[in-house]
Design an enzyme around this catalytic site. Structure first.
Site, PDB file in Angstrom:
ATOM      1  CE  LYS A   1      -1.991  -1.178   3.932  1.00 16.44           C
ATOM      2  NZ  LYS A   1      -1.304  -2.443   4.248  1.00 16.44           N
TER       3      LYS A   1
ATOM      4  NE  ARG B   1      -4.568  -1.310  10.052  1.00 14.11           N
ATOM      5  CZ  ARG B   1      -3.485  -0.848   9.419  1.00 14.11           C
ATOM      6  NH1 ARG B   1      -3.473   0.352   8.894  1.00 14.11           N
ATOM      7  NH2 ARG B   1      -2.424  -1.597   9.308  1.00 14.11           N
TER       8      ARG B   1
ATOM      9  NE  ARG C   1       7.829  -2.386   6.075  1.00  9.55           N
ATOM     10  CZ  ARG C   1       6.536  -2.260   6.275  1.00  9.55           C
ATOM     11  NH1 ARG C   1       5.784  -1.677   5.367  1.00  9.55           N
ATOM     12  NH2 ARG C   1       5.982  -2.714   7.375  1.00  9.55           N
TER      13      ARG C   1
ATOM     14  NE  ARG D   1       2.164  -4.960  11.099  1.00 10.71           N
ATOM     15  CZ  ARG D   1       3.318  -4.794  10.444  1.00 10.71           C
ATOM     16  NH1 ARG D   1       4.457  -5.263  10.951  1.00 10.71           N
ATOM     17  NH2 ARG D   1       3.343  -4.155   9.306  1.00 10.71           N
TER      18      ARG D   1
HETATM   19  P1  AP5 Z   1       4.890  -1.611   1.778  1.00 12.95           P
HETATM   20  O1  AP5 Z   1       4.527  -0.797   0.576  1.00 12.95           O
HETATM   21  O2  AP5 Z   1       5.663  -0.951   2.858  1.00 12.95           O
HETATM   22  O3  AP5 Z   1       3.589  -2.364   2.355  1.00 12.95           O
HETATM   23  P2  AP5 Z   1       2.341  -1.788   3.152  1.00 12.95           P
HETATM   24  O4  AP5 Z   1       1.116  -2.478   2.607  1.00 12.95           O
HETATM   25  O5  AP5 Z   1       2.329  -0.299   3.154  1.00 12.95           O
HETATM   26  O6  AP5 Z   1       2.675  -2.420   4.573  1.00 12.95           O
HETATM   27  P3  AP5 Z   1       2.628  -1.826   6.036  1.00 12.95           P
HETATM   28  O7  AP5 Z   1       3.380  -2.786   6.917  1.00 12.95           O
HETATM   29  O8  AP5 Z   1       3.080  -0.391   6.080  1.00 12.95           O
HETATM   30  O9  AP5 Z   1       1.134  -1.939   6.347  1.00 12.95           O
HETATM   31  P4  AP5 Z   1       0.504  -2.001   7.694  1.00 12.95           P
HETATM   32  O10 AP5 Z   1      -0.919  -1.869   7.274  1.00 12.95           O
HETATM   33  O11 AP5 Z   1       0.836  -3.169   8.538  1.00 12.95           O
HETATM   34  O12 AP5 Z   1       1.185  -0.785   8.494  1.00 12.95           O
HETATM   35  P5  AP5 Z   1       0.700   0.661   8.884  1.00 12.95           P
HETATM   36  O13 AP5 Z   1       1.865   1.541   8.916  1.00 12.95           O
HETATM   37  O14 AP5 Z   1      -0.512   1.078   8.099  1.00 12.95           O
HETATM   38  O15 AP5 Z   1       5.687  -2.914   1.239  1.00 12.95           O
HETATM   39  C1  AP5 Z   1       6.231  -3.872   2.143  1.00 12.95           C
HETATM   40  C2  AP5 Z   1       7.594  -4.379   1.595  1.00 12.95           C
HETATM   41  O16 AP5 Z   1       7.354  -5.129   0.388  1.00 12.95           O
HETATM   42  C3  AP5 Z   1       8.570  -3.242   1.219  1.00 12.95           C
HETATM   43  O17 AP5 Z   1       9.878  -3.642   1.554  1.00 12.95           O
HETATM   44  C4  AP5 Z   1       8.414  -3.111  -0.320  1.00 12.95           C
HETATM   45  O18 AP5 Z   1       9.620  -2.678  -0.932  1.00 12.95           O
HETATM   46  C5  AP5 Z   1       8.060  -4.544  -0.721  1.00 12.95           C
HETATM   47  N1  AP5 Z   1       7.132  -4.563  -1.854  1.00 12.95           N
HETATM   48  C6  AP5 Z   1       6.054  -3.751  -2.048  1.00 12.95           C
HETATM   49  N2  AP5 Z   1       5.415  -4.102  -3.186  1.00 12.95           N
HETATM   50  C7  AP5 Z   1       6.092  -5.170  -3.707  1.00 12.95           C
HETATM   51  C8  AP5 Z   1       5.899  -5.978  -4.887  1.00 12.95           C
HETATM   52  N3  AP5 Z   1       4.878  -5.762  -5.726  1.00 12.95           N
HETATM   53  N4  AP5 Z   1       6.781  -6.984  -5.106  1.00 12.95           N
HETATM   54  C9  AP5 Z   1       7.815  -7.222  -4.245  1.00 12.95           C
HETATM   55  N5  AP5 Z   1       8.051  -6.473  -3.120  1.00 12.95           N
HETATM   56  C10 AP5 Z   1       7.193  -5.467  -2.857  1.00 12.95           C
HETATM   57  O19 AP5 Z   1       0.162   0.405  10.388  1.00 12.95           O
HETATM   58  C11 AP5 Z   1       1.056   0.088  11.428  1.00 12.95           C
HETATM   59  C12 AP5 Z   1       0.274  -0.006  12.738  1.00 12.95           C
HETATM   60  O20 AP5 Z   1      -0.342   1.270  13.033  1.00 12.95           O
HETATM   61  C13 AP5 Z   1      -0.879  -1.007  12.776  1.00 12.95           C
HETATM   62  O21 AP5 Z   1      -0.423  -2.325  13.063  1.00 12.95           O
HETATM   63  C14 AP5 Z   1      -1.753  -0.414  13.872  1.00 12.95           C
HETATM   64  O22 AP5 Z   1      -1.207  -0.675  15.164  1.00 12.95           O
HETATM   65  C15 AP5 Z   1      -1.622   1.085  13.631  1.00 12.95           C
HETATM   66  N6  AP5 Z   1      -2.649   1.610  12.700  1.00 12.95           N
HETATM   67  C16 AP5 Z   1      -2.419   2.170  11.476  1.00 12.95           C
HETATM   68  N7  AP5 Z   1      -3.573   2.535  10.906  1.00 12.95           N
HETATM   69  C17 AP5 Z   1      -4.542   2.221  11.781  1.00 12.95           C
HETATM   70  C18 AP5 Z   1      -5.966   2.331  11.732  1.00 12.95           C
HETATM   71  N8  AP5 Z   1      -6.613   2.853  10.679  1.00 12.95           N
HETATM   72  N9  AP5 Z   1      -6.677   1.881  12.798  1.00 12.95           N
HETATM   73  C19 AP5 Z   1      -6.054   1.354  13.893  1.00 12.95           C
HETATM   74  N10 AP5 Z   1      -4.719   1.195  13.999  1.00 12.95           N
HETATM   75  C20 AP5 Z   1      -3.966   1.627  12.946  1.00 12.95           C
END
Ligand code: AP5
Length: 213
Positions: free
Chosen positions: A13, A87, A126, A171
């Site tokens: 994402k 979410r 990552r 997660r």
């Molecule tokens: P990346 O693009 O970083 O993936 P992502 O989907 O953004 O993953 P996140 O871990 O950031 O998502 P998340 O939802 O767990 O975390 P968030 O910060 O929102 O890609 C991942 C890796 O794969 C990278 O190394 C990239 O290079 C590689 N890659 C990407 N695309 C690829 C492809 N096509 N092929 C190969 N490799 C690829 O949330 C973190 C925490 O915050 C949550 O756990 C929760 O505690 C809290 N939180 C955030 N939002 C909320 C909410 N709305 N409500 C409640 N709690 C929340």
């Protein structure tokens, strides 16, 4: 155009949101990034948020809805990309109400489909640039030979505290229990489109471009 990128942790994402910002001038609203900023504030709220995030659980609806509400007050440029929000069903309802109160609509919900084995490999490999946030991966997107960020030239690289196998299991469970019902919710509303998130980063970007038109 306002869109949601919906998918499990590691679906890509953030990677695709950054491309849409560069290519279309859209504004990325990542609740994960906002919460990571809040936790550095040193406030009681920041400390509570840090503990919840590191364990891999969801932060309360009230906090994240408040964060998004503040951002919607500003200029929307080429439209908002909601990355990691909503979410829960309560967050989805709140987003619909907030957009309507600004006379705006939700135009597309892009579901990024990736299987669990690939997610583990992506998350554990990552790292990001500590200066500009550019996202890398040990195998699929390593740094160039000079070890400098392709975007800003920094050598300060960071790994997230919740990017370990134990937090990832929590997660993923949170995703399947609390977030995946949104797939049916947006399907029923008629704005869900799914893309194969297992393809290469360029191919996924191409599929998303086709969905957005
Ligand atoms: P990346 O693009 O970083 O993936 P992502 O989907 O953004 O993953 P996140 O871990 O950031 O998502 P998340 O939802 O767990 O975390 P968030 O910060 O929102 O890609 C991942 C890796 O794969 C990278 O190394 C990239 O290079 C590689 N890659 C990407 N695309 C690829 C492809 N096509 N092929 C190969 N490799 C690829 O949330 C973190 C925490 O915050 C949550 O756990 C929760 O505690 C809290 N939180 C955030 N939002 C909320 C909410 N709305 N409500 C409640 N709690 C929340």
């Amino acid at each position: 155009m306002n869109i949601i990128l919906l998918g499990p942790p590691g679906a890509g994402k953030g990677t695709q949101a950054k491309r849409l910002v560069d290519e279309r001038g859209m504004i990325q609203l990542s609740t994960g990034d906002m919460l990571r900023e809040a936790r550095t504030s040193g406030t009681d709220m920041g400390k509570k948020v840090a503990a919840v995030m590191d364990a891999g659980n969801l932060v309360t609806d009230e906090i994240v809805i408040g964060l998004i509400e503040e951002k919607l007050e500003g200029d929307n440029g080429g439209g908002f990309i909601f990355d990691g929000f909503p979410r829960t069903l309560a967050q989805a309802d709140a987003l619909g109400e907030l957009l309507a109160s600004h006379g705006a609509t939700l135009d597309r919900v892009v579901e990024m489909q990736v299987d669990d084995d690939a997610l583990v490999a992506r998350i554990t490999g990552r790292f990001t640039c500590g200066n500009c946030g550019e996202v890398y991966h040990d195998v699929t997107r390593p740094l160039p030979a000079d070890g400098k960020c392709v975007n800003c030239g920094s050598t300060d690289m960071k790994r997230r505290a919740d990017d370990n196998e134990e937090s990832l299991r929590t997660r993923l469970m949170a995703y399947y229990k609390q977030t995946s019902p949104l797939i049916g919710y947006y399907y029923a509303k008629g704005n869900l489109q799914s893309v194969d998130g297992l393809a290469s980063i360029d191919e996924v970007a191409h599929s998303i471009a086709e969905v957005l038109g």
